[in-house]
Design a protein around this motif. Structure first.
Motif, mmCIF file in Angstrom:
data_model
loop_
_atom_site.group_PDB
_atom_site.id
_atom_site.type_symbol
_atom_site.label_atom_id
_atom_site.label_comp_id
_atom_site.label_asym_id
_atom_site.label_seq_id
_atom_site.Cartn_x
_atom_site.Cartn_y
_atom_site.Cartn_z
ATOM 1 N N MET A 130 -0.891 0.429 -5.524
ATOM 2 C CA MET A 130 -0.886 1.849 -5.879
ATOM 3 C C MET A 130 0.137 2.317 -4.652
ATOM 4 S SD MET A 130 -4.072 2.824 -7.914
ATOM 5 C CE MET A 130 -5.336 2.041 -6.833
ATOM 6 N N PHE A 131 0.745 3.381 -4.779
ATOM 7 C CA PHE A 131 1.696 4.055 -4.153
ATOM 8 C C PHE A 131 1.781 5.573 -4.282
ATOM 9 C CE2 PHE A 131 5.959 2.791 -2.026
ATOM 10 C CZ PHE A 131 5.849 3.645 -0.933
ATOM 11 N N THR A 132 1.607 6.369 -3.258
ATOM 12 C CA THR A 132 1.356 7.768 -3.321
ATOM 13 C C THR A 132 2.161 8.255 -2.134
ATOM 14 O OG1 THR A 132 -0.002 9.923 -3.466
ATOM 15 C CG2 THR A 132 -0.684 8.080 -2.269
ATOM 16 N N ALA A 133 2.948 9.337 -2.617
ATOM 17 C CA ALA A 133 3.400 10.234 -1.405
ATOM 18 C C ALA A 133 2.547 11.047 -0.636
ATOM 19 C CB ALA A 133 4.581 11.037 -1.906
ATOM 20 N N SER A 134 1.298 11.203 -1.088
ATOM 21 C CA SER A 134 0.267 11.845 -0.211
ATOM 22 C C SER A 134 -0.334 11.206 0.847
ATOM 23 C CB SER A 134 -1.113 11.914 -1.203
ATOM 24 O OG SER A 134 -0.668 12.766 -2.457
ATOM 25 N N LEU A 135 -0.843 11.900 1.806
ATOM 26 C CA LEU A 135 -1.410 11.155 2.881
ATOM 27 C C LEU A 135 -2.648 10.272 2.702
ATOM 28 C CD1 LEU A 135 -1.275 14.526 5.451
ATOM 29 C CD2 LEU A 135 0.285 12.567 5.451
ATOM 30 N N SER A 136 -2.741 9.427 3.379
ATOM 31 C CA SER A 136 -3.757 8.334 3.224
ATOM 32 C C SER A 136 -5.178 8.871 3.396
ATOM 33 C CB SER A 136 -3.546 7.109 4.259
ATOM 34 O OG SER A 136 -3.586 7.541 5.420
#
Length: 157
Positions: A1-7
């Motif tokens: 899964m890949f998000t542009a949100s901070l980890s």
């Protein structure tokens, strides 16, 4: 899964979504490429052959560098009747057997939307034949996704 949100914000959500730990790797903003004020999910940085990579995302900016690897999705905001990902399953099952997803994805996407009618025609789903085969009508069972990387990125945190 890949998000542009901070980890730090995404990890708790990932833990709930993937409690069975089936995701090979979770990617976050720090894995994006910052380009012209945008966080782009650059699939070339994954270390995998792009012919086997599909990104599902609601933002065209996310797949700006590899639109030929994208399956666009609609934005989701608490609609419990939304079935879009389920509608994608037959498409993904067929794409698992093609040599290069980039030969097919641009043919089934119109105006940044999946054209499911075209997808049925192009991928022959419902007919149980491999998209790359001729009309021999050989049956197959999609036992696994033949090393394809499907990147789900449509998460808000």
């Amino acid at each position: 899964m890949f998000t542009a949100s901070l980890s730090k914000y995404a990890e708790p959500l990932y833990a709930k979504l993937d409690h069975g730990l089936v995701t090979a790797k979770n990617l976050y903003r720090e894995h994006c490429t910052y380009y012209n004020g945008l966080f782009v999910k650059d699939m070339a940085r994954l270390g995998r052959q792009l012919k086997d990579v599909i990104i599902i995302d609601n933002s065209p900016n996310s797949y700006l560098f590899q639109p030929e690897n994208s399956l666009p999705s609609i934005s989701w905001y608490d609609d419990k009747t939304d079935r879009e990902l389920m509608d994608m399953v037959p498409v993904l099952e067929k794409l698992a057997f093609v040599n290069d997803v980039r030969d097919y994805l641009p043919r089934i996407v119109d105006d940044n939307k999946i054209n499911f009618t075209k997808a049925r025609e192009v991928l022959n789903y419902g007919n149980l034949i491999k998209p790359d085969e001729d009309e021999s009508k050989k049956l197959f069972t999609p036992l696994k996704y033949r090393g394809k990387s499907i990147i789900f990125t449509n998460f808000c945190v």
